[in-house]
Design a protein around this motif. Structure first.
Motif, PDB file in Angstrom:
ATOM      1  N   LEU A 104     -83.188 -10.987 -34.451  1.00  0.00           N
ATOM      2  CA  LEU A 104     -83.610 -11.478 -33.133  1.00  0.00           C
ATOM      3  C   LEU A 104     -82.748 -12.643 -32.659  1.00  0.00           C
ATOM      4  N   LEU A 105     -82.342 -13.502 -33.583  1.00  0.00           N
ATOM      5  CA  LEU A 105     -81.602 -14.695 -33.195  1.00  0.00           C
ATOM      6  C   LEU A 105     -80.192 -14.372 -32.711  1.00  0.00           C
ATOM      7  N   GLN A 106     -79.536 -13.413 -33.359  1.00  0.00           N
ATOM      8  CA  GLN A 106     -78.152 -13.137 -33.001  1.00  0.00           C
ATOM      9  C   GLN A 106     -77.995 -12.734 -31.531  1.00  0.00           C
ATOM     10  N   PRO A 107     -78.719 -11.715 -31.042  1.00  0.00           N
ATOM     11  CA  PRO A 107     -78.567 -11.391 -29.610  1.00  0.00           C
ATOM     12  C   PRO A 107     -79.102 -12.477 -28.690  1.00  0.00           C
ATOM     13  N   LEU A 108     -80.109 -13.242 -29.149  1.00  0.00           N
ATOM     14  CA  LEU A 108     -80.644 -14.319 -28.323  1.00  0.00           C
ATOM     15  C   LEU A 108     -79.613 -15.428 -28.147  1.00  0.00           C
ATOM     16  N   SER A 124     -74.992  -4.032 -33.500  1.00  0.00           N
ATOM     17  CA  SER A 124     -75.307  -4.874 -34.657  1.00  0.00           C
ATOM     18  C   SER A 124     -76.229  -4.154 -35.642  1.00  0.00           C
ATOM     19  N   VAL A 125     -77.254  -3.475 -35.114  1.00  0.00           N
ATOM     20  CA  VAL A 125     -78.174  -2.742 -35.987  1.00  0.00           C
ATOM     21  C   VAL A 125     -77.458  -1.585 -36.666  1.00  0.00           C
ATOM     22  N   ALA A 154     -86.934  -4.483 -27.396  1.00  0.00           N
ATOM     23  CA  ALA A 154     -88.100  -4.733 -26.544  1.00  0.00           C
ATOM     24  C   ALA A 154     -88.435  -6.218 -26.512  1.00  0.00           C
ATOM     25  N   ILE A 155     -88.366  -6.871 -27.667  1.00  0.00           N
ATOM     26  CA  ILE A 155     -88.636  -8.312 -27.722  1.00  0.00           C
ATOM     27  C   ILE A 155     -87.585  -9.079 -26.933  1.00  0.00           C
TER      28      ILE A 155
END
Length: 282
Positions: A55-59, A99-100, A147-148
């Motif tokens: 979550l942090l990387q794309p954020l 990334s995934v 989604a998040i």
């Protein structure tokens, strides 16, 4: 105690059951995939650091690029009436997909190295089930992360593209499809490299050119001529453009078909190569 031997497909189908009874036959392939997918998802949930980093990387990318390149929204080469966050967010979704997908190859190699796959090979399980389950588990994780990210972008950065909910939903589905196809490609690379450290180096070497030599962060017209030529043939450009047009409510045209076609071709080729390499590694 002697080391466990790897059984052939025919041997696995006739292993004696508990107590020396009749043949111990494996469950159906769809059930194998469901069970193995659940196993992979539980392993991801158990690793809170992996979930947090995902979550942090794309954020972080969203925060940095939305501030660094925000001034581009006022230039003549930028689409009129579009805020930079609305322009950027579809690209961030595609980057999250990449990334995934990279993690799919590394995760499969890790399972092969720590003995998990070796234990699977002693069971009446189809080899393809292991690969399909790994890809599906990553798709589920990928879908939730995206989604998040969309919720955070809407609440924190004012992401509100012209395509509305329907356009964003279609862009989200497009990115999931792209991520699934790319996961097969990186699993194929992983089973042939068979080294986690080398695989991580390869993923870093592949990821940055794909990200920056594309239309992800700036319009193609803003790039130097040689880089624009590279970005034009970069398959990630087609995915970014299609996702962006869907989110913004613009006509997708043949670009969407090109993105899906490229994703399908990459996924099919990766699945064939990954399956052959996985069987060879036995």
């Amino acid at each position: 105690m002697s080391a466990p031997t790897t059984l052939s497909a025919s041997d696995r189908s006739s292993v004696a059951g508990p107590g020396g009874g009749g043949p111990w036959r494996g469950t159906s392939v769809p059930m194998q995939i469901i069970i193995l997918t659940g196993r992979s998802l539980r392993a991801v949930v158990a690793s809170r650091a992996l979930v947090l980093l995902g979550l942090l990387q794309p954020l972080i990318v969203l925060i940095l690029f939305s501030q660094v390149f925000a001034s581009l929204a006022g230039t003549s080469s930028f689409p009129a009436g579009v805020s930079y966050i609305d322009y950027l967010m579809p690209a961030v979704l595609v980057m999250g997909s990449l990334s995934v997908a990279l993690q799919s190859g590394v995760g499969l190699l890790d399972d092969m190295r720590n003995g998990v796959v070796a234990r699977f090979r002693t069971l009446p399980i189809a080899s393809a089930s292991v690969l399909v389950a790994r890809s599906l588990a990553d798709v589920v994780r990928h879908a939730l992360q995206l989604a998040i990210m969309l919720v955070l972008a809407a609440t924190l950065f004012g992401f509100s593209p012209g395509g509305g909910f329907t356009g964003v939903l279609l862009a989200w589905l497009m990115c999931i499809a792209v991520g699934w196809s790319l996961s097969w490609m990186f699993m194929a690379i992983g089973v042939w490299i068979t080294n986690v450290e080398v695989m991580q180096g390869v993923t870093s070497m592949v990821m940055f050119p794909l990200m920056f030599a594309s239309s992800a962060y700036v319009p193609l017209s803003s790039l130097p001529a040689w880089l624009r030529a590279v970005a034009t043939v970069n398959p990630l450009t087609y995915s970014v453009d299609a996702s962006r047009n869907l989110a913004l409510g613009n006509p997708v045209g043949v670009g969407g078909l090109a993105a899906l076609g490229a994703a399908g071709l990459i996924g099919l080729t990766g699945a064939i190569v990954a399956t052959r390499g996985f069987r060879r590694s036995a």
